[in-house]
Design an enzyme around this catalytic site. Structure first.
Site, PDB file in Angstrom:
ATOM      1  N   TYR A 142       0.813  -1.213   0.000  1.00 23.29           N
ATOM      2  CA  TYR A 142       0.000   0.000   0.000  1.00 23.29           C
ATOM      3  C   TYR A 142       0.850   1.268   0.000  1.00 23.29           C
ATOM      4  CZ  TYR A 142      -4.127  -2.851   1.088  1.00 23.29           C
ATOM      5  OH  TYR A 142      -5.146  -3.770   1.052  1.00 23.29           O
ATOM      6  N   LYS A 189       3.089 -15.484   2.875  1.00 25.76           N
ATOM      7  CA  LYS A 189       3.149 -16.236   1.616  1.00 25.76           C
ATOM      8  C   LYS A 189       4.622 -16.542   1.342  1.00 25.76           C
ATOM      9  CE  LYS A 189       0.933 -18.023  -1.939  1.00 25.76           C
ATOM     10  NZ  LYS A 189       0.075 -19.218  -1.754  1.00 25.76           N
ATOM     11  N   ASP A 221      -3.460 -18.042   1.794  1.00 25.64           N
ATOM     12  CA  ASP A 221      -4.598 -18.684   1.128  1.00 25.64           C
ATOM     13  C   ASP A 221      -5.218 -19.750   2.034  1.00 25.64           C
ATOM     14  OD1 ASP A 221      -2.154 -19.922   0.833  1.00 25.64           O
ATOM     15  OD2 ASP A 221      -2.471 -20.553  -1.235  1.00 25.64           O
ATOM     16  N   ASP A 245      -5.601  -6.729   5.664  1.00 21.94           N
ATOM     17  CA  ASP A 245      -6.786  -6.032   5.159  1.00 21.94           C
ATOM     18  C   ASP A 245      -7.834  -7.044   4.709  1.00 21.94           C
ATOM     19  OD1 ASP A 245      -8.562  -4.191   4.188  1.00 21.94           O
ATOM     20  OD2 ASP A 245      -7.270  -3.415   2.618  1.00 21.94           O
ATOM     21  N   ASP A 249     -11.393  -8.417   7.068  1.00 22.81           N
ATOM     22  CA  ASP A 249     -12.738  -8.235   6.524  1.00 22.81           C
ATOM     23  C   ASP A 249     -13.455  -9.576   6.417  1.00 22.81           C
ATOM     24  OD1 ASP A 249     -12.371  -5.562   6.406  1.00 22.81           O
ATOM     25  OD2 ASP A 249     -12.442  -5.377   4.236  1.00 22.81           O
TER      26      ASP A 249
END
Length: 372
Positions: A142, A189, A221, A245, A249
């Site tokens: 970001y 990851k 994942d 993020d 959610d």
């Protein structure tokens, strides 16, 4: 205690839900003999419209001088639907996090027993779910260098992390795990990304200083799948900015509504508290937005300053509203209660826990005194 609190209502339903959080803080002031000073400023789309930028200098200055920031929501469809917009509301929030040094986002994911039926998951899967997500907030993709070629056909975003950025949030997450169930899960990851391999290396080393905390690792994942299949397995989740993020959610749907989840964003000198839901512009002005996440964010603010009894008083008042069915339509389609009514009920039922035995359950209703 005296606190200076900056209020940033923002866009959409932000002003409505923030107003309910302030009601509850005012109830805390009265009940526990504190004094909070509130100062309001603009951020996001409304700031662009009125000041020409999503984070005006005056807003930043107010936040820098405050003890804490209570945030509403940010975002507007006219920017979401315009890929060519050069300035966006969300840039104000990102810049605020950067300027205040808010490197750690803390999001509790807890299922309320009264709302288990609202979850899209089976009760036996989610019952007892209670975990925290520690998301790094000022680094990663970001904030990395961004590039778009002259033709507008090739784009890139750099994901970059330093050992220092990883270390400071890792220590916070390990300390949180020590005070909970002594388990920390690093989500990364590392089988693909070099940045994730650095995360794993740094966190593993830091873990040696917390021998009582069990450290395990999970690819993002798989973590996204496990949060749905078996959320009770998690205690504290630590992860980088973008992964955090997404999975936070995802975690929000476990409890049945994104309108229930609060968050804290903390740095070395500043702290900001906000619901994780967006600006929900479709509900603006309709008095249907769920204020609970904003109110619970205020509870996290109180806890941040060591006001644990006060924070518990807010949470117990929220529990009462949920058990009594005094909720907004997102939790009960037949509900006749609006944003302001739910906020009023919760604020009116904030009491000193030591006096809680004086509560008269028959009097717990809107507009009625709850203390004999």
């Amino acid at each position: 205690m005296n606190l200076n609190i900056a209020l940033l209502p923002g866009d959409g339903i932000g002003p409505e839900v923030l107003a309910q959080a302030v009601k509850c803080l005012q109830a805390i002031e009265e009940t526990f003999n504190h004094q909070f000073i509130y100062r309001e400023a603009q951020v996001g789309a409304i700031a662009i419209d009125r000041k020409g930028k999503p984070l005006p200098d005056s807003t930043l200055k107010l936040c820098q001088e405050a003890d804490a920031v209570l945030f509403g929501a940010i975002g507007d469809p006219k920017y979401d639907n315009n890929p060519n917009a050069k300035v966006r509301p969300e840039q104000g929030l990102l810049e605020l996090r950067k300027q205040l040094g808010l490197f750690a986002n803390i999001r509790p994911v807890k299922v309320f027993p009264a709302l288990i039926k609202n979850s899209p998951l089976k009760p036996e899967i989610i019952s007892g779910t209670d975990f925290m997500i520690y998301r790094e907030l000022t680094g990663g993709i970001y904030f990395g260098e961004k590039h778009l070629n002259e033709e507008g056909t090739v784009a890139s975003d750099l994901c970059e992390y330093s050992e220092k950025e990883i270390s400071r949030i890792a220590h916070l997450a390990f300390k949180a795990a020590k005070n909970r169930r002594n388990k920390l899960t690093l989500v990364d990851k590392a089988n693909v990304l070099e940045s994730s391999r650095l995360w794993r290396k740094v966190v593993t080393k830091i873990g040696e200083s917390y021998p009582e905390v069990s450290l395990d690792y999970m690819f993002v994942d798989n973590a996204a799948m496990q949060i749905i299949l078996n959320p009770k397995q998690f205690d504290v989740i630590l992860t980088e900015n973008m992964f955090g993020d997404i999975i936070s959610d995802e975690g929000s749907v476990i409890g049945g509504s994104i309108g229930l989840l609060a968050s804290a964003s903390v740095g070395e000198e500043s702290a900001m508290f906000e619901p994780i839901h967006g600006s929900y512009p479709q509900a603006k002005g309709l008095d249907i937005a769920n204020p609970v996440a904003s109110i619970l964010s205020a509870a996290m603010l109180l806890e941040h300053f060591g006001l644990f009894e006060e924070a518990m008083a807010v949470r117990e008042a929220v529990d009462k509203s949920l058990k009594k069915g005094i909720v907004t339509p997102d939790l009960d389609a037949k509900s006749q209660y609006g944003t302001h009514q739910v906020g009023d009920f919760i604020a009116e039922n904030i009491v000193d826990i030591e006096d809680d035995f004086n509560m008269n359950d028959e009097n717990i209703d809107l507009g009625k005194s709850t203390i004999i």
